[in-house]
Design an enzyme around this catalytic site. Structure first.
Site, PDB file in Angstrom:
ATOM      1  N   SER A  66      40.601 108.007  23.158  1.00  0.00           N
ATOM      2  CA  SER A  66      39.213 108.798  23.174  1.00  0.00           C
ATOM      3  C   SER A  66      39.482 110.102  24.272  1.00  0.00           C
ATOM      4  O   SER A  66      40.332 110.237  24.561  1.00  0.00           O
ATOM      5  CB  SER A  66      38.392 107.642  24.004  1.00  0.00           C
ATOM      6  OG  SER A  66      37.309 108.112  24.632  1.00  0.00           O
TER       7      SER A  66
ATOM      8  N   TYR B  17      36.681 101.414  30.294  1.00  0.00           N
ATOM      9  CA  TYR B  17      36.987 102.081  29.093  1.00  0.00           C
ATOM     10  C   TYR B  17      38.222 103.108  29.312  1.00  0.00           C
ATOM     11  O   TYR B  17      38.921 103.100  28.612  1.00  0.00           O
ATOM     12  CB  TYR B  17      35.579 102.715  28.691  1.00  0.00           C
ATOM     13  CG  TYR B  17      35.542 103.217  27.048  1.00  0.00           C
ATOM     14  CD1 TYR B  17      35.942 102.361  26.126  1.00  0.00           C
ATOM     15  CD2 TYR B  17      35.804 104.700  27.101  1.00  0.00           C
ATOM     16  CE1 TYR B  17      35.960 102.796  24.689  1.00  0.00           C
ATOM     17  CE2 TYR B  17      35.835 105.057  25.869  1.00  0.00           C
ATOM     18  CZ  TYR B  17      35.884 104.066  24.436  1.00  0.00           C
ATOM     19  OH  TYR B  17      36.041 104.767  23.378  1.00  0.00           O
TER      20      TYR B  17
HETATM   21  P1  NAD Z   1      31.561 100.387  16.165  1.00  0.00           P
HETATM   22  O1  NAD Z   1      31.148  99.507  17.167  1.00  0.00           O
HETATM   23  O2  NAD Z   1      30.865 101.131  15.527  1.00  0.00           O
HETATM   24  O3  NAD Z   1      32.951  99.688  15.356  1.00  0.00           O
HETATM   25  C1  NAD Z   1      33.675  98.749  16.240  1.00  0.00           C
HETATM   26  C2  NAD Z   1      34.328  97.932  15.132  1.00  0.00           C
HETATM   27  O4  NAD Z   1      35.346  97.179  15.648  1.00  0.00           O
HETATM   28  C3  NAD Z   1      33.065  96.761  14.811  1.00  0.00           C
HETATM   29  O5  NAD Z   1      33.337  96.672  13.214  1.00  0.00           O
HETATM   30  C4  NAD Z   1      33.450  95.511  15.494  1.00  0.00           C
HETATM   31  O6  NAD Z   1      32.842  94.483  14.733  1.00  0.00           O
HETATM   32  C5  NAD Z   1      35.022  95.686  15.568  1.00  0.00           C
HETATM   33  N1  NAD Z   1      35.516  94.924  16.507  1.00  0.00           N
HETATM   34  C6  NAD Z   1      35.216  94.748  17.939  1.00  0.00           C
HETATM   35  N2  NAD Z   1      35.844  93.776  18.510  1.00  0.00           N
HETATM   36  C7  NAD Z   1      36.736  93.506  17.828  1.00  0.00           C
HETATM   37  C8  NAD Z   1      37.968  92.553  17.904  1.00  0.00           C
HETATM   38  N3  NAD Z   1      37.882  91.897  19.110  1.00  0.00           N
HETATM   39  N4  NAD Z   1      38.705  92.129  16.799  1.00  0.00           N
HETATM   40  C9  NAD Z   1      38.477  92.951  15.700  1.00  0.00           C
HETATM   41  N5  NAD Z   1      37.294  93.708  15.515  1.00  0.00           N
HETATM   42  C10 NAD Z   1      36.714  93.879  16.433  1.00  0.00           C
HETATM   43  O7  NAD Z   1      32.578 101.577  17.263  1.00  0.00           O
HETATM   44  P2  NAD Z   1      33.195 102.860  16.926  1.00  0.00           P
HETATM   45  O8  NAD Z   1      32.634 103.911  17.501  1.00  0.00           O
HETATM   46  O9  NAD Z   1      33.519 103.016  15.278  1.00  0.00           O
HETATM   47  O10 NAD Z   1      34.725 102.890  17.541  1.00  0.00           O
HETATM   48  C11 NAD Z   1      35.835 102.897  16.781  1.00  0.00           C
HETATM   49  C12 NAD Z   1      37.027 103.023  17.584  1.00  0.00           C
HETATM   50  O11 NAD Z   1      36.869 104.485  17.993  1.00  0.00           O
HETATM   51  C13 NAD Z   1      36.970 102.369  19.015  1.00  0.00           C
HETATM   52  O12 NAD Z   1      38.251 102.108  19.490  1.00  0.00           O
HETATM   53  C14 NAD Z   1      36.196 103.345  19.914  1.00  0.00           C
HETATM   54  O13 NAD Z   1      36.534 103.031  21.471  1.00  0.00           O
HETATM   55  C15 NAD Z   1      36.849 104.710  19.672  1.00  0.00           C
HETATM   56  N6  NAD Z   1      36.039 105.788  20.066  1.00  0.00           N
HETATM   57  C16 NAD Z   1      34.810 105.731  19.705  1.00  0.00           C
HETATM   58  C17 NAD Z   1      34.069 106.902  20.094  1.00  0.00           C
HETATM   59  C18 NAD Z   1      32.604 107.171  19.754  1.00  0.00           C
HETATM   60  O14 NAD Z   1      31.881 108.090  20.320  1.00  0.00           O
HETATM   61  N7  NAD Z   1      31.982 106.365  18.655  1.00  0.00           N
HETATM   62  C19 NAD Z   1      34.581 107.968  20.795  1.00  0.00           C
HETATM   63  C20 NAD Z   1      35.931 107.808  21.188  1.00  0.00           C
HETATM   64  C21 NAD Z   1      36.608 106.682  21.025  1.00  0.00           C
END
Ligand code: NAD
Length: 255
Positions: free
Chosen positions: A146, A159
């Site tokens: 991130s 985080y």
């Molecule tokens: P999201 O909440 O839309 O999707 C996350 C997915 O991970 C979901 O399907 C959830 O069921 C699954 N998940 C959660 N805990 C789990 C576990 N213990 N085991 C297996 N699956 C699990 O989130 P997103 O925004 O798509 O995030 C995806 C990745 O990108 C994450 O690592 C997040 O930290 C990172 N990220 C997101 C952003 C953002 O702004 N959305 C920014 C930087 C990094």
């Protein structure tokens, strides 16, 4: 030309958001895709099922109910990929959760939950997958870090700690497995419009407008912005890139 033909990919957290977009993009590029998630259906009502997208792309796909904090379940997900498709080429450590607290206000159980999923989950999945990746001619690990794994921000101490760990785990694994020709890279997204931040976006219009304005490319990202980079990092085009953290943030960390 499809860039991931004959590749087998395992995407954690692939049912929703960024993981959903990555898994679907991999399928469109010819990969067989294993989605390892605690849930099968997307988190948001207006998100399409990743399995519908993969079917539409004529891609092979498999759902394995997996909690990335459970070492046995993680091992079973890797075994399922190998027994179904004959091996594993690409691991995407995408499953992640987010809570926003300053350090002194963070409930300790939420600190543990975040670091367990985001950092320990990335470690456990890598540990389980690497023996299979060593047998692949096209081995790639892609971790979701991130912008908050590169700089502080968002008043989200746990985080930031977890994603800082993911960034440096990425660098060290790239060194450990260079001789095995496993490329290990991370993507550092800025704010991407997913379930992870939907409530924050809906409930804080002024802060949201301020954050968008502070982004040099003044918008938030879409999951597809990240998926395009994941396809590149999974493909042969990135064979000489390893240990890198690629920002997909509209310039946020360039400031
Ligand atoms: P999201 O909440 O839309 O999707 C996350 C997915 O991970 C979901 O399907 C959830 O069921 C699954 N998940 C959660 N805990 C789990 C576990 N213990 N085991 C297996 N699956 C699990 O989130 P997103 O925004 O798509 O995030 C995806 C990745 O990108 C994450 O690592 C997040 O930290 C990172 N990220 C997101 C952003 C953002 O702004 N959305 C920014 C930087 C990094």
């Amino acid at each position: 030309m499809q860039r991931l033909n004959d590749r087998v990919a395992l995407v954690t957290g692939g049912s929703s958001g960024i993981g959903n977009a990555i898994a679907a993009a991999f399928g469109r590029e010819g990969a067989d895709v294993v989605v390892a998630d605690v849930r099968r259906e997307p988190k948001l009502d207006d998100e399409r099922s990743v399995f519908d997208k993969l079917d539409e792309a004529d891609a092979e796909s498999l759902f394995v109910e997996t909690d990335v904090t459970d070492e046995t379940a993680v091992r079973e997900a890797v075994e399922a990929a190998v027994s179904e498709y004959g091996g594993l080429d690409i691991l995407v450590n995408n499953a992640g959760i987010y809570y926003q607290y300053e350090a002194h206000e963070t409930p300790t159980e939420e600190y543990d939950a975040i670091t367990n999923v985001n950092l320990r989950g990335t470690f456990l999945c890598s540990k389980a997958a690497i023996p299979e990746l060593k047998d692949s001619e096209n081995a790639k690990i892609i971790n979701l870090s991130s912008i908050f794994g590169l700089v502080g921000g968002g008043s989200s101490a746990a985080y930031c700690a977890s994603k800082g760990g993911v960034s440096n785990l990425t660098r060290q694994m790239s060194l450990d497995y260079a001789d095995d020709e496993i490329n290990v890279n991370a993507i550092a997204p800025g704010i991407i419009k997913t379930a992870q931040n939907v409530e924050w976006r809906e409930n804080n219009p002024e802060i949201v407008a301020d954050w968008e304005a502070k982004t040099p490319w003044p918008r938030f990202g879409e999951p597809e912005d990240v998926a395009a980079v994941a396809v590149f990092l999974a493909s042969d085009e990135s064979d000489f890139i390893t240990g890198d953290i690629l920002s997909v943030d509209g310039g946020w960390t360039a400031q």
